[in-house]
Design an enzyme around this catalytic site. Structure first.
Site, PDB file in Angstrom:
ATOM      1  N   LYS A   1      38.556  30.914  34.004  1.00  0.00           N
ATOM      2  CA  LYS A   1      37.655  30.480  35.053  1.00  0.00           C
ATOM      3  C   LYS A   1      37.848  28.795  35.333  1.00  0.00           C
ATOM      4  O   LYS A   1      37.970  28.598  36.596  1.00  0.00           O
ATOM      5  CB  LYS A   1      36.176  30.805  34.732  1.00  0.00           C
ATOM      6  CG  LYS A   1      35.992  32.284  34.805  1.00  0.00           C
ATOM      7  CD  LYS A   1      35.846  32.696  36.200  1.00  0.00           C
ATOM      8  CE  LYS A   1      37.150  33.451  36.579  1.00  0.00           C
ATOM      9  NZ  LYS A   1      37.461  34.990  36.273  1.00  0.00           N
TER      10      LYS A   1
ATOM     11  N   LYS B   1      43.463  37.105  45.840  1.00  0.00           N
ATOM     12  CA  LYS B   1      42.447  38.098  45.291  1.00  0.00           C
ATOM     13  C   LYS B   1      43.120  39.278  44.975  1.00  0.00           C
ATOM     14  O   LYS B   1      42.727  39.896  43.741  1.00  0.00           O
ATOM     15  CB  LYS B   1      41.319  38.308  46.510  1.00  0.00           C
ATOM     16  CG  LYS B   1      40.062  39.217  46.065  1.00  0.00           C
ATOM     17  CD  LYS B   1      39.579  38.350  44.844  1.00  0.00           C
ATOM     18  CE  LYS B   1      38.161  39.374  44.394  1.00  0.00           C
ATOM     19  NZ  LYS B   1      37.753  38.452  43.076  1.00  0.00           N
TER      20      LYS B   1
ATOM     21  N   TRP C   1      50.239  35.009  52.467  1.00  0.00           N
ATOM     22  CA  TRP C   1      50.242  34.299  51.082  1.00  0.00           C
ATOM     23  C   TRP C   1      51.587  34.359  50.887  1.00  0.00           C
ATOM     24  O   TRP C   1      52.476  35.304  50.593  1.00  0.00           O
ATOM     25  CB  TRP C   1      49.504  35.047  49.975  1.00  0.00           C
ATOM     26  CG  TRP C   1      49.618  34.372  48.641  1.00  0.00           C
ATOM     27  CD1 TRP C   1      48.469  33.563  48.392  1.00  0.00           C
ATOM     28  CD2 TRP C   1      50.238  34.859  47.580  1.00  0.00           C
ATOM     29  NE1 TRP C   1      48.897  33.296  47.008  1.00  0.00           N
ATOM     30  CE2 TRP C   1      49.766  33.985  46.406  1.00  0.00           C
ATOM     31  CE3 TRP C   1      51.239  35.599  47.280  1.00  0.00           C
ATOM     32  CZ2 TRP C   1      50.540  34.061  45.156  1.00  0.00           C
ATOM     33  CZ3 TRP C   1      51.890  35.763  45.884  1.00  0.00           C
ATOM     34  CH2 TRP C   1      51.400  34.946  45.090  1.00  0.00           C
TER      35      TRP C   1
ATOM     36  N   GLU D   1      41.155  27.961  37.031  1.00  0.00           N
ATOM     37  CA  GLU D   1      41.168  28.316  38.489  1.00  0.00           C
ATOM     38  C   GLU D   1      40.260  27.442  39.398  1.00  0.00           C
ATOM     39  O   GLU D   1      40.477  27.337  40.482  1.00  0.00           O
ATOM     40  CB  GLU D   1      40.714  29.900  38.657  1.00  0.00           C
ATOM     41  CG  GLU D   1      41.723  30.815  38.103  1.00  0.00           C
ATOM     42  CD  GLU D   1      41.164  32.085  38.112  1.00  0.00           C
ATOM     43  OE1 GLU D   1      41.986  33.031  38.376  1.00  0.00           O
ATOM     44  OE2 GLU D   1      39.985  32.377  37.690  1.00  0.00           O
TER      45      GLU D   1
ATOM     46  N   GLU E   1      38.603  33.959  28.637  1.00  0.00           N
ATOM     47  CA  GLU E   1      38.101  34.026  30.066  1.00  0.00           C
ATOM     48  C   GLU E   1      37.493  32.804  30.752  1.00  0.00           C
ATOM     49  O   GLU E   1      37.617  32.512  31.671  1.00  0.00           O
ATOM     50  CB  GLU E   1      37.044  35.447  30.490  1.00  0.00           C
ATOM     51  CG  GLU E   1      36.299  35.462  31.521  1.00  0.00           C
ATOM     52  CD  GLU E   1      37.154  35.656  32.779  1.00  0.00           C
ATOM     53  OE1 GLU E   1      38.371  35.931  32.658  1.00  0.00           O
ATOM     54  OE2 GLU E   1      36.597  35.663  33.814  1.00  0.00           O
TER      55      GLU E   1
ATOM     56  N   ARG F   1      41.080  37.050  50.097  1.00  0.00           N
ATOM     57  CA  ARG F   1      42.273  37.532  49.514  1.00  0.00           C
ATOM     58  C   ARG F   1      43.278  36.558  49.269  1.00  0.00           C
ATOM     59  O   ARG F   1      44.095  36.602  48.232  1.00  0.00           O
ATOM     60  CB  ARG F   1      42.947  38.540  50.469  1.00  0.00           C
ATOM     61  CG  ARG F   1      42.257  39.692  50.765  1.00  0.00           C
ATOM     62  CD  ARG F   1      42.595  40.384  52.036  1.00  0.00           C
ATOM     63  NE  ARG F   1      43.815  41.112  51.698  1.00  0.00           N
ATOM     64  CZ  ARG F   1      44.027  42.433  51.468  1.00  0.00           C
ATOM     65  NH1 ARG F   1      42.668  43.175  51.503  1.00  0.00           N
ATOM     66  NH2 ARG F   1      45.098  43.071  51.348  1.00  0.00           N
TER      67      ARG F   1
ATOM     68  N   ASN G   1      52.385  42.968  54.842  1.00  0.00           N
ATOM     69  CA  ASN G   1      52.060  42.443  53.577  1.00  0.00           C
ATOM     70  C   ASN G   1      52.934  43.307  52.532  1.00  0.00           C
ATOM     71  O   ASN G   1      53.476  44.520  52.766  1.00  0.00           O
ATOM     72  CB  ASN G   1      50.503  43.143  52.982  1.00  0.00           C
ATOM     73  CG  ASN G   1      49.570  42.557  54.021  1.00  0.00           C
ATOM     74  OD1 ASN G   1      49.802  41.642  54.766  1.00  0.00           O
ATOM     75  ND2 ASN G   1      48.312  43.032  54.075  1.00  0.00           N
ATOM     76  N   GLY G   2      53.130  42.637  51.384  1.00  0.00           N
ATOM     77  CA  GLY G   2      54.349  43.171  50.522  1.00  0.00           C
ATOM     78  C   GLY G   2      55.520  42.559  50.482  1.00  0.00           C
ATOM     79  O   GLY G   2      55.697  41.330  50.771  1.00  0.00           O
TER      80      GLY G   2
ATOM     81  N   HIS H   1      45.842  26.665  12.825  1.00  0.00           N
ATOM     82  CA  HIS H   1      47.204  27.049  12.850  1.00  0.00           C
ATOM     83  C   HIS H   1      48.016  26.328  14.061  1.00  0.00           C
ATOM     84  O   HIS H   1      49.109  26.770  14.481  1.00  0.00           O
ATOM     85  CB  HIS H   1      47.449  28.401  13.208  1.00  0.00           C
ATOM     86  CG  HIS H   1      46.817  29.276  11.956  1.00  0.00           C
ATOM     87  ND1 HIS H   1      47.589  28.942  10.581  1.00  0.00           N
ATOM     88  CD2 HIS H   1      45.914  29.996  11.812  1.00  0.00           C
ATOM     89  CE1 HIS H   1      46.662  29.853   9.703  1.00  0.00           C
ATOM     90  NE2 HIS H   1      45.927  30.415  10.393  1.00  0.00           N
TER      91      HIS H   1
ATOM     92  N   CYS I   1      48.033  39.021  51.183  1.00  0.00           N
ATOM     93  CA  CYS I   1      48.087  38.845  52.810  1.00  0.00           C
ATOM     94  C   CYS I   1      47.027  39.920  53.359  1.00  0.00           C
ATOM     95  O   CYS I   1      46.527  40.748  52.855  1.00  0.00           O
ATOM     96  CB  CYS I   1      49.366  39.225  53.238  1.00  0.00           C
ATOM     97  SG  CYS I   1      50.769  38.311  52.355  1.00  0.00           S
TER      98      CYS I   1
END
Ligand code: F6R
Length: 606
Positions: free
Chosen positions: A483, A601, A74, A486, A479, A27, A98-99, A502, A2
């Site tokens: 990527k 973010k 968010w 996302e 990574e 964000r 926020n939080g 395996h 947020c």
């Protein structure tokens, strides 16, 4: 996550709130809102979706007034819809938050028992009611605000407007950052310096537990005990200009291209090119460190994982890299000589911060490799080891990742030299190698960007993609897969190449692209065998390698050739084609690469 902006200004607030919220879009959010003191009293406009949706609401129902508060939400408590969007309202109070308020359920029950009714599912509305209840009891706004703060547990950055107080904004921080911006005859609050960046670059960062009252000319700041305090006002570099896209189509594309510069800036903090030395700024004695505990989340964790290999190989320093959310809640057995190092772009990630604080409470020395110099982590650790990637706007981390790797590689070289694992001549050679990294990253972009396009087009049709690598390239495989997930919403997994037999080999068929990251290093022959195993099962292999690797590539593989480089900097150079591939696949699929669905973010909840 947020974002917050509060303005006690000299011109209409709503358009300025919108301008600021645009800067905070990176964000991640799913609804937005704005409130202002108008001639008719305190009013708000809210919308589900994007800032442009809020603008559409404002174009039908404009909002007057020079004092306003804006928010991007968010969703945590309650779906992303208009009722749950902020500002939340209770009586005379409009509040943005926020939080997460952890005791909101108890507080809500208490408030309902006292006769109050709720319009949303949010924890935020509870706080608005608590403040309003204080006002109803006859408390002054600041006292009512403080009384409400005293009841809260959990994390918050708050901003509040009060009906009947047209020149006042209240703010508070615990767990989530909040800054005060000092303008010319105007004052601001914001969730970070970028929020107030369009209006001022003079900011004060609130400390944990601080709360503040701003009017047009002053900020009165109080600590958690209610004592009036001063917080240093600094001039920050986060100017509005730094977060423009320039000629690029997306921030992700721009930030991939920013990497040579980000790497160069970061190297300048760790390397002495004249004398061929590597050391963190202000120095550090690695000879006293018995064990290194790297803590991070997501992409930063993959940087840490790659660094684990380097610290053990180069410096002989026992190193663990662990996902912070696991480390924090499993009662790990740490020993006194352990150095705890957080790796974080934002310096605010709640899980990483909690793990770091846990280490601190155990008496360990702490450090943070961090991109945001004024972040909470920067302020709480014993040693700040900066990355200089500049503001990263795309939710998908690219330049912050390679800047983290740059700092970590420099630190591994410094540790190796101090611990007598390499001599001065080898240190100088490695420093020279690192100094070549920015040029080779630029070359990797130039060499692979166009070559990847047809491949990206084909991969955009895949349902699943597998990434394989060994050694440091294992971390890159993880990574690369993250990527792609996302950026394109294609399911992707990264595996250690030797692990494929395996289990994951069961996935191989002609419709599953397998991306193998294999420069011609000492693991190449083994990885080549894994490649043959995929080809034998009709898997569609994409080999990302260098010239020497290409000479040994099987004819069935589609190859992408990155520049030849020393293994020390191969993670930096080979990250580039993986980032570009994810970007191009995302664009080919028409995905919102800069702000993928559900992602934020800066993840400030645990
Ligand atoms: C992925 C990504 C995230 C972050 C993670 C940690 O592209 O950006 O996985 O790496 O949320 O964030 P920081 O580095 O801010 O602690």
């Amino acid at each position: 996550m947020c974002g917050i902006i509060g303005i006690v200004g000299l011109s209409p607030a709503a358009p300025r709130v919108i301008e600021s919220l645009r800067r905070l879009e990176y964000r991640g959010y799913d609804s937005a809102g704005v409130a202002a003191h108008t001639s008719a009293g305190l009013e708000r406009r809210r919308a589900k979706g994007r800032i442009r949706d809020l603008e559409a609401v404002l174009s039908v129902e404009p909002l007057q007034g020079h004092v306003g508060l804006g928010h991007t939400r968010w969703a945590t408590h309650g779906a992303p819809n208009v009722a749950n969007a902020h500002p939340q309202k209770a009586g005379r109070v409009m509040l943005v938050h926020n939080g997460i308020i952890e005791n909101f359920a108890e507080l809500k029950a208490e408030l309902i028992a006292a006769g109050r009714s709720f319009e949303s599912e949010t924890d935020t509305e509870v706080v608005a009611h608590l403040i309003d209840a204080g006002l109803e009891r006859g408390l002054e706004p600041l006292a009512a605000f403080k009384a409400a703060l005293n009841r809260l547990s959990g994390a918050y950055a708050l901003g509040a407007l009060i009906e009947g107080e047209p020149e006042l904004i209240l703010g508070a921080r615990r767990g989530s950052p909040l800054v005060v911006g000092y303008g010319e005859g105007e004052m601001f609050i914001g969730s970070d310096a970028l929020a107030v960046g369009p209006f001022t670059n003079r900011v004060a960062y609130l400390d944990e537990g601080d709360y503040v009252a701003i009017d047009r000319t002053t900020a009165r700041i109080f600590n958690a005990d209610g004592a009036r305090v001063e917080r240093a006002v600094r001039t920050v570099a986060a100017s509005a200009a730094l977060v423009e896209k320039g000629n690029y189509r997306h921030f992700m594309e721009k930030e991939i291209h920013d990497q040579p510069e980000a790497c160069r800036h970061t190297l300048s903090s760790y390397l002495d090119p004249i004398n061929g030395h590597a050391a963190p700024p202000e120095g550090f004695d690695f000879t006293k460190v018995e064990r290194l505990q790297l803590l991070a989340c997501g992409t930063a964790y993959y940087a840490a994982l790659i660094a684990k290999y380097l610290f053990e190989d180069l410096a002989g320093l026992p190193t663990d890299a662990e996902v912070a959310s696991e480390f924090r809640y499993r009662n790990p057995a740490v020993t006194p000589g352990t150095l705890a190092v957080a790796v974080s772009q934002s310096g605010e990630t709640a899980d990483t911060l909690a793990a770091l604080r846990w280490c601190k409470a155990k008496g360990l020395t702490t450090a943070a490799i961090v991109n945001a110099p004024e972040s909470t982590m920067s302020r709480e650790v014993d040693h700040v080891w900066p990355t200089h990637a500049g503001p990263e706007v795309c939710v998908l981390s690219t330049k912050a990742f390679t800047a983290q790797l740059t700092a970590l590689i420099c630190l591994a070289v410094a540790a190796a030299r101090q611990r007598g694992r390499i001599d001065a001549a080898e240190e100088t050679r490695l420093v020279q190698t690192l100094l070549e990294a920015p040029r080779l990253i630029a070359q990797a972009i130039a060499d692979t960007e166009d070559a990847l396009r047809p491949l990206a087009f084909d991969i955009s049709k895949a349902r699943d993609v597998l990434y394989l690598g060994r050694g440091a390239m294992f971390g890159l495989a993880l990574e690369g897969a993250l990527k792609l997930k996302e950026g394109s919403y294609i399911h992707a997994e990264g595996y250690a190449a030797g692990e494929m037999k395996h289990g994951p080999i069961a996935l191989i068929d002609e419709s599953t692209p397998v991306i193998i990251v294999a420069p011609s290093d000492n693991a190449f022959d083994k990885t080549r065998s894994n490649m043959s195993e995929v080809i034998a099962r009709n898997g569609a292999v994409v080999l990302i390698t260098d010239e020497a690797g290409l000479a040994h590539a099987p004819s069935q593989a589609r190859s992408v050739v990155a520049p030849t480089c020393d293994p020390l900097i191969a993670p930096l150079v080979f990250a580039v084609p993986l980032q570009l591939l994810a970007y191009q696949v995302g664009v080919a699929k028409g995905a919102d690469v800069d702000q993928p669905r559900n992602l934020a973010k800066s993840v400030t909840v645990e």
